[in-house]
Design a protein around this motif. Structure first.
Motif, PDB file in Angstrom:
ATOM      1  N   UNK A 109       0.566  -4.234   7.494  1.00 19.59           N
ATOM      2  CA  UNK A 109       0.211  -4.360   6.380  1.00 19.59           C
ATOM      3  C   UNK A 109      -0.866  -4.846   6.375  1.00 19.59           C
ATOM      4  N   UNK A 110      -1.565  -5.366   7.744  1.00 13.18           N
ATOM      5  CA  UNK A 110      -2.837  -5.418   7.563  1.00 13.18           C
ATOM      6  C   UNK A 110      -4.274  -4.321   7.326  1.00 13.18           C
ATOM      7  N   UNK A 111      -4.006  -3.771   7.936  1.00  8.13           N
ATOM      8  CA  UNK A 111      -4.820  -2.523   7.594  1.00  8.13           C
ATOM      9  C   UNK A 111      -4.722  -2.232   6.256  1.00  8.13           C
ATOM     10  N   UNK A 112      -3.592  -1.491   6.083  1.00  9.37           N
ATOM     11  CA  UNK A 112      -3.345  -1.120   4.102  1.00  9.37           C
ATOM     12  C   UNK A 112      -4.379  -2.838   3.818  1.00  9.37           C
ATOM     13  N   UNK A 113      -4.233  -3.749   3.807  1.00  8.21           N
ATOM     14  CA  UNK A 113      -4.904  -4.708   3.081  1.00  8.21           C
ATOM     15  C   UNK A 113      -6.054  -4.740   2.983  1.00  8.21           C
ATOM     16  N   UNK A 114      -6.180  -4.577   3.950  1.00  9.25           N
ATOM     17  CA  UNK A 114      -7.777  -4.637   4.429  1.00  9.25           C
ATOM     18  C   UNK A 114      -8.405  -2.926   3.388  1.00  9.25           C
ATOM     19  N   UNK A 115      -8.236  -1.957   3.482  1.00  7.77           N
ATOM     20  CA  UNK A 115      -8.533  -0.697   2.736  1.00  7.77           C
ATOM     21  C   UNK A 115      -8.339  -1.511   1.639  1.00  7.77           C
ATOM     22  N   UNK A 116      -7.055  -1.570   0.876  1.00  3.54           N
ATOM     23  CA  UNK A 116      -7.067  -2.236  -0.485  1.00  3.54           C
ATOM     24  C   UNK A 116      -8.347  -3.388  -1.336  1.00  3.54           C
ATOM     25  N   UNK A 117      -7.883  -4.179  -0.498  1.00  8.90           N
ATOM     26  CA  UNK A 117      -9.090  -4.997  -0.823  1.00  8.90           C
ATOM     27  C   UNK A 117     -10.647  -4.752  -0.937  1.00  8.90           C
ATOM     28  N   UNK A 118     -11.149  -4.121   0.378  1.00  8.01           N
ATOM     29  CA  UNK A 118     -12.996  -3.857   0.866  1.00  8.01           C
ATOM     30  C   UNK A 118     -12.817  -2.749  -0.941  1.00  8.01           C
ATOM     31  N   UNK A 119     -12.192  -1.825  -0.731  1.00  5.54           N
ATOM     32  CA  UNK A 119     -12.286  -0.634  -1.926  1.00  5.54           C
ATOM     33  C   UNK A 119     -12.125  -0.556  -3.163  1.00  5.54           C
ATOM     34  N   UNK A 120     -11.999  -2.094  -3.825  1.00  3.14           N
ATOM     35  CA  UNK A 120     -12.096  -2.423  -4.664  1.00  3.14           C
ATOM     36  C   UNK A 120     -13.697  -3.915  -5.233  1.00  3.14           C
TER      37      UNK A 120
END
Length: 259
Positions: A109-120
């Motif tokens: 979950x943390x890896x997916x959230x990190x990619x999602x937040x930083x990619x925006x």
């Protein structure tokens, strides 16, 4: 061997096999024939061997590293970002019964959230607002882990790796910014110095002796190294001294003639 002694030894071994010691910072879930029975608290506990089993849960703050993730920011800059997650199990029953491996689930979950937040967001936002990025990641992960009885305490972004060419460009930008500031400071210093020199010139111009003292001071500064020869093309007495007084006298004469 005597049968009573043999039975006694078996009973002792049976009782000893069911002894469990649970530490203060842990909790144990007891299962009887695979079915959840109760939660065992810290201390000396006994379970029925071969019938009851326990599963230990650590209720201290646990730290999990977020493996470095390749992220493409909103301004199309590739970067590698890693972080760390701090969490705590508040409800051991849910943490064991609701999810298979909560450590692995939180990591994913943390890896997916990190990619999602930083990619925006843009790269400058990631570099300057790490704390805000961590809070956004925490909010996303915490929303999923609440039903597991797990509290996300904090999420921190540890390191941001940029491509080599991007590092050089940022270094050049920082150097140009420092050069710009230095030039502005130098220009302001020159402006202030010019103003002070103008004021000093006006004061010196009002007194011929001040002009002479300033001349001597300049000569003393030049002669400190004793490697120069100073030549005057004309004597010092030729320098103007009382030009203003002469002008005043001429004005008085003109006034007398008009009278």
């Amino acid at each position: 061997m005597n049968i009573p002694i043999f039975l006694g030894i078996l009973i002792v071994l049976f009782l000893a096999a069911g002894i469990r010691i649970i530490f203060e910072y842990k909790r144990a879930l007891k299962f009887r024939f695979g079915k959840y029975n109760s939660l065992l608290k810290p201390g000396f506990r006994w379970v029925i061997p071969f019938v009851e089993t326990i599963q230990i849960v650590d209720i201290r703050v646990i730290t999990i590293n977020i493996v470095s993730q390749e992220v493409m920011t909103e301004d199309n800059v590739p970067c590698s970002i890693d972080g760390v997650v701090f969490f705590k199990v508040n409800n051991p029953e849910k943490a064991i019964l609701e999810v298979e491996e909560y450590n692995f689930a939180i990591t994913q979950l943390s890896q997916a959230a990190l990619r999602d937040v930083c990619g925006k967001v843009e790269l400058d936002t990631i570099l300057s607002k790490r704390e805000e990025m961590g809070k956004n990641i925490k909010a996303i992960v915490e929303q999923e882990t609440k039903i597991w009885g797990i509290e996300i305490i904090d999420v921190k972004i540890k390191d941001i790796q940029l491509p080599e060419n991007m590092r050089r460009m940022m270094a050049n930008q920082a150097e140009a910014e420092r050069s710009r500031r230095a030039r502005i400071i130098l220009a302001l210093a020159e402006e202030q110095a010019a103003g002070k020199l103008l004021e000093a010139g006006k004061l010196i111009d009002q007194s011929p002796s001040a002009i002479k003292l300033r001349l001597y001071q300049t000569l003393a500064n030049i002669a400190t190294e004793k490697n120069s020869t100073i030549l005057f093309p004309f004597p010092e007495e030729v320098l103007p001294r009382k030009a203003k007084k002469k002008k005043k006298k001429n004005k008085k004469k003109n006034e007398n003639l008009t009278l």
